[in-house]
Design a protein around this motif. Sequence first.
Motif, PDB file in Angstrom:
ATOM      1  N   VAL A  91       0.820  -1.211   0.000  1.00  0.00           N
ATOM      2  CA  VAL A  91       0.000   0.000   0.000  1.00  0.00           C
ATOM      3  C   VAL A  91       0.854   1.262   0.000  1.00  0.00           C
ATOM      4  CG1 VAL A  91      -1.823   1.241   1.218  1.00  0.00           C
ATOM      5  CG2 VAL A  91      -1.801  -1.260   1.219  1.00  0.00           C
ATOM      6  N   LEU A  92       1.854   1.329   0.912  1.00  0.00           N
ATOM      7  CA  LEU A  92       2.739   2.489   1.017  1.00  0.00           C
ATOM      8  C   LEU A  92       4.194   2.002   0.936  1.00  0.00           C
ATOM      9  CD1 LEU A  92       0.924   4.362   3.943  1.00  0.00           C
ATOM     10  CD2 LEU A  92       0.747   4.855   1.500  1.00  0.00           C
ATOM     11  N   PRO A  93       4.625   1.553  -0.236  1.00  0.00           N
ATOM     12  CA  PRO A  93       5.946   0.923  -0.349  1.00  0.00           C
ATOM     13  C   PRO A  93       7.118   1.854  -0.072  1.00  0.00           C
ATOM     14  CG  PRO A  93       4.988   1.296  -2.523  1.00  0.00           C
ATOM     15  CD  PRO A  93       3.907   1.579  -1.520  1.00  0.00           C
ATOM     16  N   ILE A  94       6.990   3.128  -0.401  1.00  0.00           N
ATOM     17  CA  ILE A  94       8.114   4.057  -0.209  1.00  0.00           C
ATOM     18  C   ILE A  94       8.353   4.292   1.275  1.00  0.00           C
ATOM     19  CG2 ILE A  94       8.994   6.376  -0.704  1.00  0.00           C
ATOM     20  CD1 ILE A  94       7.260   6.353  -3.235  1.00  0.00           C
ATOM     21  N   TRP A  95       7.255   4.571   2.017  1.00  0.00           N
ATOM     22  CA  TRP A  95       7.394   4.744   3.467  1.00  0.00           C
ATOM     23  C   TRP A  95       7.920   3.471   4.109  1.00  0.00           C
ATOM     24  CZ3 TRP A  95       5.057   1.688   7.132  1.00  0.00           C
ATOM     25  CH2 TRP A  95       5.345   2.032   8.464  1.00  0.00           C
ATOM     26  N   ARG A  96       7.370   2.300   3.709  1.00  0.00           N
ATOM     27  CA  ARG A  96       7.757   1.045   4.356  1.00  0.00           C
ATOM     28  C   ARG A  96       9.228   0.740   4.121  1.00  0.00           C
ATOM     29  NH1 ARG A  96       9.212  -1.943   7.397  1.00  0.00           N
ATOM     30  NH2 ARG A  96       8.162  -3.656   8.425  1.00  0.00           N
ATOM     31  N   HIS A  97       9.737   1.032   2.942  1.00  0.00           N
ATOM     32  CA  HIS A  97      11.153   0.802   2.647  1.00  0.00           C
ATOM     33  C   HIS A  97      12.030   1.717   3.495  1.00  0.00           C
ATOM     34  CE1 HIS A  97      14.758  -0.180   0.380  1.00  0.00           C
ATOM     35  NE2 HIS A  97      14.958   1.114   0.167  1.00  0.00           N
ATOM     36  N   ALA A  98      11.630   2.977   3.613  1.00  0.00           N
ATOM     37  CA  ALA A  98      12.407   3.922   4.430  1.00  0.00           C
ATOM     38  C   ALA A  98      12.402   3.492   5.890  1.00  0.00           C
ATOM     39  CB  ALA A  98      11.832   5.326   4.287  1.00  0.00           C
ATOM     40  N   TYR A  99      11.252   2.999   6.362  1.00  0.00           N
ATOM     41  CA  TYR A  99      11.154   2.543   7.753  1.00  0.00           C
ATOM     42  C   TYR A  99      12.011   1.300   7.984  1.00  0.00           C
ATOM     43  CZ  TYR A  99       9.084   0.974  12.148  1.00  0.00           C
ATOM     44  OH  TYR A  99       8.903   0.563  13.439  1.00  0.00           O
ATOM     45  N   THR A 100      12.037   0.397   7.007  1.00  0.00           N
ATOM     46  CA  THR A 100      12.870  -0.805   7.115  1.00  0.00           C
ATOM     47  C   THR A 100      14.333  -0.433   7.247  1.00  0.00           C
ATOM     48  OG1 THR A 100      11.314  -2.137   5.813  1.00  0.00           O
ATOM     49  CG2 THR A 100      13.575  -2.936   5.968  1.00  0.00           C
ATOM     50  N   MET A 101      14.762   0.547   6.477  1.00  0.00           N
ATOM     51  CA  MET A 101      16.179   0.915   6.450  1.00  0.00           C
ATOM     52  C   MET A 101      16.669   1.469   7.782  1.00  0.00           C
ATOM     53  SD  MET A 101      17.150  -0.106   3.576  1.00  0.00           S
ATOM     54  CE  MET A 101      18.821   0.555   3.580  1.00  0.00           C
ATOM     55  N   VAL A 102      15.794   2.115   8.536  1.00  0.00           N
ATOM     56  CA  VAL A 102      16.247   2.688   9.813  1.00  0.00           C
ATOM     57  C   VAL A 102      15.880   1.828  11.013  1.00  0.00           C
ATOM     58  CG1 VAL A 102      16.304   5.079   9.043  1.00  0.00           C
ATOM     59  CG2 VAL A 102      14.178   4.138   9.911  1.00  0.00           C
ATOM     60  N   SER A 103      14.787   1.064  10.909  1.00  0.00           N
ATOM     61  CA  SER A 103      14.362   0.247  12.050  1.00  0.00           C
ATOM     62  C   SER A 103      15.039  -1.110  12.072  1.00  0.00           C
ATOM     63  CB  SER A 103      12.843   0.058  12.029  1.00  0.00           C
ATOM     64  OG  SER A 103      12.460  -0.783  10.954  1.00  0.00           O
ATOM     65  N   GLY A 104      15.415  -1.590  10.889  1.00  0.00           N
ATOM     66  CA  GLY A 104      16.004  -2.921  10.814  1.00  0.00           C
ATOM     67  C   GLY A 104      14.976  -4.018  10.843  1.00  0.00           C
ATOM     68  N   VAL A 105      13.672  -3.677  10.792  1.00  0.00           N
ATOM     69  CA  VAL A 105      12.607  -4.677  10.810  1.00  0.00           C
ATOM     70  C   VAL A 105      11.940  -4.678   9.443  1.00  0.00           C
ATOM     71  CG1 VAL A 105      10.461  -5.415  11.905  1.00  0.00           C
ATOM     72  CG2 VAL A 105      12.240  -4.300  13.267  1.00  0.00           C
ATOM     73  N   ASP A 106      12.024  -5.835   8.734  1.00  0.00           N
ATOM     74  CA  ASP A 106      11.457  -5.901   7.401  1.00  0.00           C
ATOM     75  C   ASP A 106       9.957  -6.184   7.458  1.00  0.00           C
ATOM     76  OD1 ASP A 106      11.023  -8.610   7.808  1.00  0.00           O
ATOM     77  OD2 ASP A 106      12.748  -9.260   6.643  1.00  0.00           O
ATOM     78  N   PRO A 107       9.254  -6.157   6.307  1.00  0.00           N
ATOM     79  CA  PRO A 107       7.809  -6.358   6.309  1.00  0.00           C
ATOM     80  C   PRO A 107       7.346  -7.682   6.899  1.00  0.00           C
ATOM     81  CG  PRO A 107       8.471  -5.357   4.244  1.00  0.00           C
ATOM     82  CD  PRO A 107       9.738  -5.722   4.987  1.00  0.00           C
ATOM     83  N   ASN A 108       8.241  -8.672   7.004  1.00  0.00           N
ATOM     84  CA  ASN A 108       7.876  -9.952   7.604  1.00  0.00           C
ATOM     85  C   ASN A 108       8.076  -9.970   9.115  1.00  0.00           C
ATOM     86  OD1 ASN A 108       7.232 -11.199   5.105  1.00  0.00           O
ATOM     87  ND2 ASN A 108       9.423 -11.457   4.708  1.00  0.00           N
TER      88      ASN A 108
END
Length: 339
Positions: free
Chosen positions: A202-219
Motif C-alpha cells: 500500500v505504502l511501499p516508499i514509506w515502508r522501505h524507508a522505515y525498514t532501512m532505519v528500524s532494521g525490521v522488514d515487512p515480515n
Amino acid sequence: MRHWVNLALLFSFSTLMVTGVLAFTLPFSQTNTRLHVVSGVVCVALVAKHVLSRLTYFRSIASRQSKAMGLMRKASVLAFWAVVLVASVAAVPPTNWLMDQSYETRQRSQIVRASSLVGFGELSPHQRIVVRQPKRESDAMLSIYLGYSPSLDRLPATAVWVESTTGTMIETLYLDEGLAYSEVVPRSTSSSDGSVLRRSDVLPIWRHAYTMVSGVDPNGDVDGLTGATKNHSFELDEYLQPGKGNRFVVCVEFNLPGDSNDEWQEREWGQPSLLYTALIDVDRESPHAILELTGHGGASEGDGNIRYDLESITTARKIADLFLAKLDLPHSMATETKE
C-alpha cells in the motif's frame, strides 16, 4: 429499579469484558476503545448506584462488631488485593507472563507509533493536520496541512514522515490507524481475490524507508543489512533548532484503492501510491513550503523504489488539493526576524 440496575450492569460489564479481551488480543481500534471506555463509565456509574443503595450493608460488614465478616477475613481481602497491585506494578509472575501474551507485546516489531510530541486530527472530512511540537521552547514547531479533493468519498491511506537531505528517515509523524498496528492491511481494504495485502504493497516508499532505519522488514524479521536503532527511536528535535543551518525533507505518501486507469488496471488498487515532498530550511524567512508531486511507488511490487516517470499518473494527481508544511519559529526569534 433494583432489577433494572442489575440487568443494565450485566450488559455493561459483558461489553466491558469482551472489548477488554479484544483490546488485549487484537490491534488497536478506535471503535473498540470507544466501546470499552463508554461501557466502563456506565459500569462504574451503575456500580456506584448499587453501592449507594446498599450502604447499610457495607457499613455493617465494615464495623468491628460484624459477625458476617470477621477481622481476619477483612485482612485477607486487603492482603489479597495488595498482592495483586504489587505484582502488577513490579511485573512479578504471572502478571508479566500474562502481558507477554498481549497483541502489543507479541507484535511490537510491527507497531508504529508517532512521538508523544506529535498531534494530528481532521479539520474537516477532507482536511488533516499533523503537528510536531518541539521538546524545547527555543526550537521550531512543524505543521503539515493535508488537503484532499472535496470530491473524494473516502480519504486515501497516508503516511507522513521526515527525512534527512541524504534520504534517511528521521521520524514517522503520522500513519493511518489501519496500517499502524499490523503489517497486514485490514480486510476492508484487502484484495477481493483472497490474497493478503501488506503495508509494503500500500505504502511501499514509506515502508522501505522505515525498514532501512528500524532494521525490521515487512515480515517482522530483523534485517541485518540495515542500520537498526535501539527501540526504533528516531527524533526530529535536533533538526528543529534554528540558527544551525538545519535542513530536512517532509514526505507524504498516499494510496487510494480502486483508482485505476488504462496504464494501471489492477482491480483492487489501480494507480500506485504517490509521493509528495518539500525541502524545509529552518533558517529561511518564509515559514511555508508547498509539497510537490515527486514520484510514485511500485504498486503491487512493493520494493520501495521511487519511480519518477509520472506520465502514466492521471486521476491520482487530483487526489491531493494542497499539501503545505509550515515551520513556526520560537516567539523571540520570530520577532527578531520581523525587525
